[in-house]
Design a protein around this motif. Structure first.
Motif, short mmCIF file in Angstrom:
data_model
loop_
_atom_site.label_atom_id
_atom_site.label_comp_id
_atom_site.label_asym_id
_atom_site.label_seq_id
_atom_site.Cartn_x
_atom_site.Cartn_y
_atom_site.Cartn_z
N GLU A 23 36.37 31.63 29.09
CA GLU A 23 37.17 32.85 29.23
C GLU A 23 36.66 33.94 28.31
O GLU A 23 36.04 33.66 27.29
CB GLU A 23 38.63 32.56 28.88
CG GLU A 23 39.45 32.12 30.07
CD GLU A 23 40.93 32.28 29.81
OE1 GLU A 23 41.55 33.15 30.42
OE2 GLU A 23 41.46 31.51 28.97
N SER A 37 38.94 38.55 30.87
CA SER A 37 39.50 37.70 31.91
C SER A 37 41.01 37.64 31.70
O SER A 37 41.78 37.63 32.64
CB SER A 37 38.87 36.32 31.90
OG SER A 37 39.17 35.65 30.70
N THR A 51 46.12 38.59 32.95
CA THR A 51 44.92 39.28 33.39
C THR A 51 45.18 40.77 33.28
O THR A 51 46.34 41.21 33.26
CB THR A 51 44.59 38.94 34.85
OG1 THR A 51 45.64 39.44 35.67
CG2 THR A 51 44.47 37.44 35.07
#
Ligand SMILES: Nc1ncnc2c1ncn2[C@@H]1O[C@H](COP(=O)(O)OP(=O)(O)OP(=O)(O)O)[C@@H](O)[C@H]1O
Ligand SMILES: [Mg+2]
Lengths: 412, 363
Positions: free
Chosen positions: B30, B203, B218
């Motif tokens: 991530e 992300s 997000t």
């Protein structure tokens, strides 16, 4: 008249004289010599501004010339002449220098000076750096710093008197008032004597040899890197450093052997200042004790100037505290270390008071400055005395020039 | 592959609590962005993950291993500092190889890693220069290169672009995005003040405020479905408008009578019995559109306009002490200045907050 009153009057007259000089000379320049009036006002202002700096610098230049520049030339002249019995002097060329070089005492002084030159700046800088790093990390660091700095406030003669007491000797059956002898008498040749008098000094010498080797390696290493531009004088300089380093390493290793071979006179009070060769070190301790404070203060400021995030980056990169200190912090303050080192070196080259007050150059502790004093004021031989002074100046000048050059580069 | 797990992480300097109750699960690969107002503890949290700051409560796991007391170098992380933190006395090459050298890697390995990183960051020509002979952007790339060379499991960036000028910031941001794409299995944590950086790189974004996590999601989640007023106003620029109002109709859609005389309809459902509830209605400036209908959400006089080319920002008149309502219209509308304008909004773009919390997330 009361001397205090006399002193006060001197101060008032001196300071008042200075103020008056600056004020009236400035007035003279602006109002009388180049008045900012009339058809040439603009040109006069420019001229006055060109002259003003010299006007204000004049007292300083004059004093420096009279008390610094003139004596240098006069000493040079004296070193080339000889006093005649009954007054007057005659030109003898380099005879004084030849005589001086023929004296074993001169070579002893020169050798001792070199010894001082190596040991004192190195030890002061190293201890100063150590103290700076350690006191920055503890809560009572500022108190420790003040204590370490305090010897700076003591005159060299005062410090010598203190250390003379430390080195003092009494007969074996009396209580020792000198700390060193009191300590010494605690050793009787057992296990701890072995540790403190053989192993610890050997380790110190070994560490010294290692540091010398490391510094020499730093100096020499660039020779093996190809493709780097090098000045024509760098190779001989590097070789010279390497040679000196090898000699020093040899000396320290030999001393280690000697330490283990030596039979120590346990139980007998020592007159420390009369032990040839080692007494030099007992004198050096005084100067180291004083100069460590100076080195610590300057280096501590420099260490604080090292950006904290470079240290943190090094921590993240996996450096341990030693690597952070030697590979991140020390290289960043290297210019300051050099300035401190050379500054102390100059102090050392001129060292006089300590030797004068403690041994007066007896028992093979002579140094150049005291040698000069001896010749000039005791033997009344101005020729050799002046020649010794010239030698000291010759030794100091290159280091001084380098020091100033470094300090100015630091400022930029 | 390394995930991070923060459980009840807290930080206090003596009595001063800076962070508390930080719970966060970061999956391998991530790119997490920490945002939040100045002084909210973003750097502190990042430095705790790096190991530069002691964790005073909770546990931090990297790759399933508790690392609270593991020294930074053994956590498998690399950090890029805001001020670059290059070693000034080392060449670019030495800067980049320092960590590997400390780790006792062979010269061949070090050279290979440095060459590779230098190629990726176009630092080849500068390898033998000292940092002081580099521009700001080059220095930042060296700092990134220093991290890459170690091939860490987790990259930590503390406002890496804030010292660069606008153009360079965009270029370097794209470089970082590409760097991330080239290393899909490496985890990155990135602290920034810059909304655009957060929205484009992340992300997931973690919004920190008041010593805790305000919302994690997000970028689009945060933009479209903010959990609270703070996040709603923090994400997006200009900030979301808030109107005071009272619920008049409940159901799958909610009607709100606003203090300014308008009415708002929101797609957020409400329950029976919630009539009369005082709420704040949130509408983003870009979601407000002019209308001639009798039913409007807000009306006011345009005090000032800013024409940016592709959009025009309208600032409506506000009494002293109130915040001006802002609308953002596509195109150029400089002529609206001084006019009275009515605005409406799509019900799906109308947010409802009660006591600062979004009604959307209420249980
Ligand atoms: N050594 C310290 N002692 C006490 N409080 C501290 C200390 N270091 C930081 N703080 C406090 O911790 C809080 C968080 O600081 P931090 O640097 O993490 O903020 P930040 O979110 O990174 O802010 P910015 O966006 O301005 O960089 C601040 O309120 C600061 O005052
Ligand atoms: Mg910060």
């Amino acid at each position: 008249m009361n001397p205090a009153l006399q002193g006060l009057i001197t101060i008032v007259v001196g300071v008042g004289g200075c103020v008056a000089y600056y004020y009236f000379s400035n007035q003279l320049l602006d109002k009388v010599l180049f008045p900012a009036r009339g058809p040439e006002a603009g040109r006069n202002i420019n001229r006055a501004n060109m002259i003003r700096p010299w006007l204000f610098l004049f007292p300083a230049l004059f004093a420096l010339g009279l008390y610094l520049a003139y004596p240098v030339f006069e000493t040079l002249r004296l070193s080339l002449t000889q006093r005649l019995p009954g007054g007057g002097s005659e030109w003898v060329g380099l005879q004084n220098y030849r005589n001086m070089l023929g004296e074993p005492k001169f070579w002893e002084a020169l050798r001792n000076n070199m010894l001082w030159l190596i040991v004192v700046p190195a030890a002061s800088t190293a201890f100063g750096l150590l103290a700076a790093q350690l006191t920055d990390r503890i809560r009572w660091g500022n108190i420790a710093k003040s204590l370490i700095f305090m010897p700076m406030a003591i005159s060299f003669v005062g410090a010598s008197v203190i250390f003379k007491l430390i080195y003092d000797t009494r007969a074996a059956d009396q209580p020792q008032i000198g700390v060193l002898n009191a300590l010494w008498l605690q050793f009787e040749g057992g296990f701890w004597s072995l540790v403190f008098l053989k192993i610890v000094p050997a380790l110190i010498l070994l560490a010294f040899a290692a540091i010398v080797a490391w510094v020499a390696w730093i100096f020499v290493r660039p020779m093996f890197k190809t493709g780097e531009p090098t000045g024509f004088w760098t190779v001989p300089l590097r070789l010279f450093v390497a040679g000196a380093a090898i000699y020093l390493i040899f000396l320290s290793l030999r001393s280690i052997v000697n330490i283990f071979g030596a039979e120590l006179p346990y139980g007998q009070p020592q007159t420390w200042l009369t032990i040839p060769f080692w007494n030099n070190f007992f004198l050096m301790v005084v100067l180291i004790w004083i100069q460590t404070g100076f080195a610590m203060v300057i280096l501590s400021a420099a260490l604080r100037g090292v950006p904290e995030d470079t240290v943190e980056a090094a921590i993240v990169d996996g450096a341990n505290p030693f690597q952070i200190f030697f590979r991140i912090k020390v290289p960043q303050i290297m210019p300051t270390i050099v300035v401190v080192w050379t500054t102390i070196t100059i102090v050392v080259l001129k060292v006089f008071d300590i030797v004068f007050a403690m041994t007066n150059g007896q028992w093979e502790t002579q140094v150049l400055a005291n040698y000069m004093y001896d010749k000039l004021f005791r033997a009344n031989d101005w020729g050799i005395g002046s020649a010794a002074a010239m030698v000291i100046m010759l030794l100091v000048t290159p280091i001084l020039v380098w020091n100033v050059w470094n300090a100015r580069r630091e400022l930029r | 592959m390394a995930g991070l797990k923060l459980t009840d992480v807290a930080k206090a300097y003596g009595e001063v609590k800076v962070l508390s109750n930080i719970n966060l699960d970061i999956s391998p690969g991530e790119l997490i962005v920490f945002v939040g107002p100045s002084g909210c503890g973003k750097s502190t949290l990042l430095r705790m993950i790096a190991g530069l700051e002691k964790i005073t409560g909770g546990t931090l796991e990297i790759d399933g291993v508790r690392v609270n007391d593991v020294p930074p170098a053994q956590r498998g992380i690399a950090m890029v500092f805001q001020s670059y933190a290059l070693y000034p006395h080392m060449t670019v090459r030495d800067n980049m190889s320092f960590a590997l050298r400390l780790a006792g890697k062979s010269q061949a390995e070090i050279d290979a890693a440095v060459e590779k990183a230098a190629r990726a960051l176009q630092l080849g020509p500068y390898l033998d220069r000292l940092p002081k002979a580099l521009s700001g952007g080059q220095r930042q790339r060296v700092a990134i290169g220093r991290a890459i060379v170690r091939d860490p499991k987790v990259y930590l960036f503390d406002e890496p672009l804030s010292n660069l000028d606008a153009a360079l910031r965009v270029a370097t941001r794209i470089e970082i995005a590409q760097l991330k794409e080239a290393m899909p299995d490496r985890t990155m944590i990135y602290v920034t003040h810059d909304q655009v950086e957060a929205m484009t790189l992340a992300s997931r974004i973690v919004v920190l405020a008041g010593g805790g996590i305000s919302q994690v999601g997000t970028p689009l989640e945060l933009y479209e479905r903010p959990e609270n007023e703070f996040v709603a106003q923090f994400i997006g620029s200009p900030a979301m408008n808030l109107f005071k109002g009272e619920i008049t109709g409940t159901g799958t859609a909610t009607a709100v009578r606003l203090a300014g005389g308008g009415t708002a309809v929101s797609a957020v459902p409400t329950r029976d019995g919630e009539q009369g509830l005082r709420v704040n209605v949130g509408v983003r400036p870009e979601d407000l559109v002019p209308t001639d209908d009798a039913a409007f959400l807000y009306q006011g006089t345009v005090d000032y306009t800013e024409a940016l080319g592709e959009v025009t920002i309208l600032y409506f008149h506000a009494e002293p002490g109130e915040t001006a309502v802002i609308a953002k219209l596509p195109g150029i509308h400089a002529d609206l200045r001084g006019r009275n304008v009515r605005l409406k909004a799509d019900p799906r773009k109308v947010h409802l907050f009660s006591n600062g919390k979004s009604l959307l997330y209420r249980k």
